[in-house]
Design a protein around this motif. Sequence first.
Motif, PDB file in Angstrom:
ATOM      1  N   ARG A  98      -1.135  -6.292  -5.468  1.00  0.00           N
ATOM      2  CA  ARG A  98      -0.944  -5.903  -4.067  1.00  0.00           C
ATOM      3  C   ARG A  98      -0.483  -7.094  -3.243  1.00  0.00           C
ATOM      4  NH1 ARG A  98      -3.074  -1.003  -2.828  1.00  0.00           N
ATOM      5  NH2 ARG A  98      -4.437  -0.078  -4.390  1.00  0.00           N
ATOM      6  N   ARG A  99       0.334  -6.817  -2.264  1.00  0.00           N
ATOM      7  CA  ARG A  99       0.751  -7.833  -1.290  1.00  0.00           C
ATOM      8  C   ARG A  99      -0.391  -7.977  -0.286  1.00  0.00           C
ATOM      9  NH1 ARG A  99       5.404  -6.153  -0.723  1.00  0.00           N
ATOM     10  NH2 ARG A  99       6.601  -7.796  -1.653  1.00  0.00           N
ATOM     11  N   SER A 101      -0.366  -9.309   2.732  1.00  0.00           N
ATOM     12  CA  SER A 101       0.011  -9.129   4.129  1.00  0.00           C
ATOM     13  C   SER A 101      -0.155  -7.690   4.610  1.00  0.00           C
ATOM     14  CB  SER A 101       1.443  -9.600   4.358  1.00  0.00           C
ATOM     15  OG  SER A 101       2.333  -8.844   3.568  1.00  0.00           O
ATOM     16  N   ASP A 102       0.155  -6.711   3.768  1.00  0.00           N
ATOM     17  CA  ASP A 102       0.059  -5.309   4.204  1.00  0.00           C
ATOM     18  C   ASP A 102      -0.661  -4.410   3.191  1.00  0.00           C
ATOM     19  OD1 ASP A 102       1.956  -5.271   2.234  1.00  0.00           O
ATOM     20  OD2 ASP A 102       3.543  -4.388   3.448  1.00  0.00           O
ATOM     21  N   ASP A 103      -1.254  -4.985   2.163  1.00  0.00           N
ATOM     22  CA  ASP A 103      -2.005  -4.269   1.123  1.00  0.00           C
ATOM     23  C   ASP A 103      -1.150  -3.240   0.375  1.00  0.00           C
ATOM     24  OD1 ASP A 103      -4.461  -4.182  -0.255  1.00  0.00           O
ATOM     25  OD2 ASP A 103      -4.967  -2.280   0.702  1.00  0.00           O
ATOM     26  N   SER A 104       0.156  -3.418   0.374  1.00  0.00           N
ATOM     27  CA  SER A 104       1.025  -2.504  -0.365  1.00  0.00           C
ATOM     28  C   SER A 104       1.055  -2.882  -1.841  1.00  0.00           C
ATOM     29  CB  SER A 104       2.446  -2.525   0.207  1.00  0.00           C
ATOM     30  OG  SER A 104       3.004  -3.814   0.057  1.00  0.00           O
TER      31      SER A 104
END
Length: 154
Positions: A98-99, A101-104
């Motif tokens: 997951r990233r 910064s935005d939990d994507s």
Amino acid sequence: MLLSRRLFCIGAPLALGACGFAPLHNGAAKRGQIAFDPPDDRVSLDLRNALEDRLGTAQSPLFKLSYETEIREDGVGITTDQVTTRFNLIGETQYTLRRLSDDSVVTSGVVDSFTSYAATGTTVATQTAQLDAQRRLVVILADQMTARLLVSLP
């Protein structure tokens, strides 16, 4: 013939460099970008250590890697006396990157492999062989995950 080989050996790397080719394991650019879940057992500790060896310890992470590993044991070598003398360890790790910064989700997947050990010696020798096989299996899983993660990282 010799001249054409020399030209190929000199020209091929130059052509690859011109097309933007870069080695996959360019560690300077991608090393230390991934934080790992804290380990909760020996297998997850060994896996995290193997991943940190390959991907670096996160100083200022951009991504977080979550994973869950299951290992099962199958008896494969059985004597006529019904004594199991060889075991396969079959491991599977599900992971999600997951990233932060935005939990994507950047990528997710499953890696699996197996290794084996013999149980023909003493109890201590068998336990040592089992632990060694488990560590080998974790390294194989970490190598597979690393290859997939390096391809997925932007």
